[in-house]
Enzyme design. Structure first.
Site, PDB file in Angstrom:
ATOM      1  N   LYS A  19       0.841  -1.213   0.000  1.00 16.79           N
ATOM      2  CA  LYS A  19       0.000   0.000   0.000  1.00 16.79           C
ATOM      3  C   LYS A  19       0.874   1.261   0.000  1.00 16.79           C
ATOM      4  O   LYS A  19       0.637   2.188  -0.768  1.00 16.79           O
ATOM      5  CB  LYS A  19      -0.920  -0.050   1.230  1.00 16.79           C
ATOM      6  CG  LYS A  19      -1.863   1.123   1.368  1.00 16.79           C
ATOM      7  CD  LYS A  19      -3.076   0.759   2.205  1.00 16.79           C
ATOM      8  CE  LYS A  19      -2.811   0.778   3.702  1.00 16.79           C
ATOM      9  NZ  LYS A  19      -2.586   2.105   4.255  1.00 16.79           N
ATOM     10  N   ARG A  24       2.912   5.980  -3.134  1.00 15.73           N
ATOM     11  CA  ARG A  24       4.051   6.838  -3.495  1.00 15.73           C
ATOM     12  C   ARG A  24       4.331   6.789  -4.993  1.00 15.73           C
ATOM     13  O   ARG A  24       4.741   7.786  -5.594  1.00 15.73           O
ATOM     14  CB  ARG A  24       5.288   6.422  -2.681  1.00 15.73           C
ATOM     15  CG  ARG A  24       5.185   6.912  -1.209  1.00 15.73           C
ATOM     16  CD  ARG A  24       6.042   6.071  -0.290  1.00 15.73           C
ATOM     17  NE  ARG A  24       6.087   6.573   1.080  1.00 15.73           N
ATOM     18  CZ  ARG A  24       5.149   6.360   2.015  1.00 15.73           C
ATOM     19  NH1 ARG A  24       4.060   5.658   1.716  1.00 15.73           N
ATOM     20  NH2 ARG A  24       5.291   6.843   3.233  1.00 15.73           N
ATOM     21  N   ARG A 119      -8.884  11.995  12.520  1.00 12.44           N
ATOM     22  CA  ARG A 119      -7.449  11.700  12.698  1.00 12.44           C
ATOM     23  C   ARG A 119      -6.638  12.990  12.743  1.00 12.44           C
ATOM     24  O   ARG A 119      -6.910  13.944  12.017  1.00 12.44           O
ATOM     25  CB  ARG A 119      -6.969  10.752  11.592  1.00 12.44           C
ATOM     26  CG  ARG A 119      -7.665   9.406  11.738  1.00 12.44           C
ATOM     27  CD  ARG A 119      -7.202   8.414  10.740  1.00 12.44           C
ATOM     28  NE  ARG A 119      -5.830   7.999  10.982  1.00 12.44           N
ATOM     29  CZ  ARG A 119      -5.159   7.162  10.200  1.00 12.44           C
ATOM     30  NH1 ARG A 119      -5.737   6.680   9.108  1.00 12.44           N
ATOM     31  NH2 ARG A 119      -3.928   6.825  10.485  1.00 12.44           N
ATOM     32  N   ASP A 308       1.561  -1.424  11.874  1.00 11.15           N
ATOM     33  CA  ASP A 308       0.285  -1.860  11.290  1.00 11.15           C
ATOM     34  C   ASP A 308      -0.013  -3.330  11.593  1.00 11.15           C
ATOM     35  O   ASP A 308      -1.145  -3.786  11.404  1.00 11.15           O
ATOM     36  CB  ASP A 308       0.301  -1.657   9.770  1.00 11.15           C
ATOM     37  CG  ASP A 308       0.266  -0.174   9.408  1.00 11.15           C
ATOM     38  OD1 ASP A 308      -0.126   0.641  10.260  1.00 11.15           O
ATOM     39  OD2 ASP A 308       0.646   0.164   8.270  1.00 11.15           O
ATOM     40  N   ARG A 339      -6.792   1.414  17.882  1.00 12.21           N
ATOM     41  CA  ARG A 339      -6.572  -0.034  17.774  1.00 12.21           C
ATOM     42  C   ARG A 339      -6.216  -0.680  19.111  1.00 12.21           C
ATOM     43  O   ARG A 339      -6.299  -1.908  19.222  1.00 12.21           O
ATOM     44  CB  ARG A 339      -5.501  -0.339  16.715  1.00 12.21           C
ATOM     45  CG  ARG A 339      -6.021  -0.170  15.308  1.00 12.21           C
ATOM     46  CD  ARG A 339      -5.012  -0.559  14.242  1.00 12.21           C
ATOM     47  NE  ARG A 339      -5.600  -0.373  12.919  1.00 12.21           N
ATOM     48  CZ  ARG A 339      -4.901  -0.201  11.809  1.00 12.21           C
ATOM     49  NH1 ARG A 339      -3.576  -0.198  11.850  1.00 12.21           N
ATOM     50  NH2 ARG A 339      -5.511  -0.037  10.655  1.00 12.21           N
TER      51      ARG A 339
HETATM   52  C1  S3P Z   1       2.235   4.689   6.291  1.00 12.74           C
HETATM   53  C2  S3P Z   1       2.772   4.992   7.502  1.00 12.74           C
HETATM   54  C3  S3P Z   1       2.230   4.516   8.774  1.00 12.74           C
HETATM   55  C4  S3P Z   1       1.278   3.345   8.583  1.00 12.74           C
HETATM   56  C5  S3P Z   1       0.322   3.567   7.446  1.00 12.74           C
HETATM   57  C6  S3P Z   1       1.073   3.792   6.161  1.00 12.74           C
HETATM   58  C7  S3P Z   1       2.851   5.247   5.080  1.00 12.74           C
HETATM   59  O1  S3P Z   1       1.527   5.560   9.404  1.00 12.74           O
HETATM   60  O2  S3P Z   1       0.566   3.110   9.781  1.00 12.74           O
HETATM   61  O3  S3P Z   1      -0.540   2.456   7.306  1.00 12.74           O
HETATM   62  O4  S3P Z   1       2.572   4.763   3.968  1.00 12.74           O
HETATM   63  O5  S3P Z   1       3.651   6.190   5.200  1.00 12.74           O
HETATM   64  P1  S3P Z   1       2.293   6.630  10.347  1.00 12.74           P
HETATM   65  O6  S3P Z   1       3.240   7.344   9.510  1.00 12.74           O
HETATM   66  O7  S3P Z   1       1.222   7.543  10.862  1.00 12.74           O
HETATM   67  O8  S3P Z   1       2.916   5.800  11.433  1.00 12.74           O
END
Ligand code: S3P
Length: 421
Positions: A19, A24, A119, A308, A339
């Site tokens: 993901k 990106r 959030r 995650d 969570r």
């Molecule tokens: C992500 C960073 C993480 C992760 C999210 C994806 C990313 O979040 O929990 O599912 O793609 O940069 P945080 O940067 O808030 O820790």
């Protein structure tokens, strides 16, 4: 949905694309000059939200199965959005977009679903404001007035790849150098991809510096399987008797492999084979077999490397002998749902011995576990973790929302039940 039970899990599967890398690839591909070909793209709801947002800013993007083509228009090629940019459930889309939009010549508004609107966005809008950004609000909807930015030297108060990336992306538009100091190493896909695209970015341990860029060059992106999705099968294979599961082509970037370290520490029979490099990211096939697990302590620098995966690691802890302590994980409170609370509340329904702490939870494993009617809180990782948990419960279980899995893993239930055949 009633959660059907399988009695053993055997077979080989590949999980959908990562993901973080899929997001990106679309974002940086849009900002690069030239055509970015992406293979293995995750067609989950979150990454489709990213595509929608960039199409809304004039970028042509073709989707053909898991192959996506982005016709980048260069760093200054985005157009005024035709409407409010809607990011759905995706924190990554929302926060990374804040960084990009701050340095544009136009104004924009971003918002998302009910979860996104709760959030915290102050963690990105504050450092961006120090760069000169003009963003109203600390929660969505965010109104962003595009302006000139300047570099900053910023020490991050939280370990977050989303915050780090938002600052780095704004840094591409800023005059001078932008330096970010991380407190703990978080996923570095942005740094790797930007470096491949020719940006002036340097990483030295926890310090990253990036200079304002004039151009990015498009590159080919082969998205590996998402280790965060593979995690459900790693735990399933370890806790379910008579099982052996191989997951092929999984991304094993060291900033993401905390789950493997923890499962090994807990005694899981887990092996990495066929390790190779693919477009700047490390990839391997992972095989997990039924294992006798023992409790462990999870905290400190490993947390960002498995943030995650903590809900599914909590499932592993339920079937491990002894106590598992998860600490330093207060970031779990600001994910798609809280969570810590969600895991503790739902696991308690099964009579699991679990206690909430300020920064995590303590689970005493090895006791009988009973099926229950679970709530997912609309959180994809809760839905998938509870499905794995339900397999080992006495009696039947249900989840209130299985559709939310489509955020990161649209084919999760199909893949899951194939392993039971
Ligand atoms: C992500 C960073 C993480 C992760 C999210 C994806 C990313 O979040 O929990 O599912 O793609 O940069 P945080 O940067 O808030 O820790």
């Amino acid at each position: 949905m009633i959660i059907k039970k399988i009695s053993k899990a055997n077979g080989t599967l590949s999980v959908p694309g990562d993901k973080s890398i899929s997001h990106r690839a679309v974002m940086l591909g849009s900002l690069a000059s030239g055509v970015t070909e992406i293979s293995g793209f995750l067609k989950g709801a979150d990454c489709l939200s990213t595509i929608d947002c960039f199409r809304n800013m004039g970028i042509d993007i073709d989707i053909n199965g898991e192959n996506v083509t982005v016709y980048g228009k260069g760093l200054r090629g985005l157009e005024v959005p035709k409407k409010t940019l809607y990011t759905g459930n995706s924190g990554t889309t929302t926060r990374l977009l804040c960084g990009i939009l701050s340095g544009q010549k136009f104004n924009s508004t971003i918002t998302g679903d009910a979860s996104i609107q709760k959030r915290p966005m102050g963690r990105v809008t504050k450092p961006l404001s120090l760069m000169g950004a003009k963003i109203e609000n600390e929660y969505c909807p965010l109104h962003i007035i595009g302006t000139n930015l300047h570099g900053i030297d910023y020490t991050m108060p939280v370990a977050s790849a989303q915050v780090k990336t938002a600052i780095i992306l704004a840094g591409l538009y800023a005059e001078g150098k932008t330096v970010v100091h991380e407190i703990e190493k978080s996923r570095d896909h942005t740094e790797l991809m930007l470096s491949a695209m020719g940006a002036d970015i340097n990483v030295n341990g926890l310090d990253i510096s990036v200079s304002g860029a004039s151009d990015l060059t498009s590159v080919r992106v082969n998205v590996p399987g998402d280790i965060s999705s593979a995690a459900f099968f790693m735990v399933l294979g370890a806790i379910m008797p008579n099982s052996e599961i191989t997951i092929t082509n999984v991304g094993i970037n060291p900033t993401r492999t905390g789950i493997i370290d923890v499962l090994k520490e807990m005694g899981a029979d887990i092996k990495l084979e066929n390790q190779r490099e693919s477009a700047g990211e490390s990839v391997a096939d992972i095989t997990v077999r039924s294992s006798a697990l023992k409790g462990t302590v999870i905290g400190g620098e490993i947390i960002p490397r498995l943030i995650d995966e903590l809900p599914i690691i909590a499932v592993a802890a339920v079937f491990a002998d002894g106590e598992t302590v998860i600490k330093d994980a207060q970031e779990l409170k600001v994910k798609e749902t809280n969570r810590i609370k969600a895991v503790v509340d739902e696991f308690t329904k099964c009579k699991i011995d679990i206690n909430e702490t300020n920064d995590g939870m303590i689970i005493l494993g090895g006791n009988p576990v009973y099926g229950a009617d679970f709530k997912t809180y609309g959180d994809h990782r809760m839905a998938m973790s509870l499905t794995v948990l339900a397999q080992m419960c006495e009696g039947s279980s249900s989840i209130d929302d299985s559709d939310c899995a489509c955020v990161s893993y649209p084919t999760f239930f199909d893949d899951f039940y194939k392993l039971g055949k």
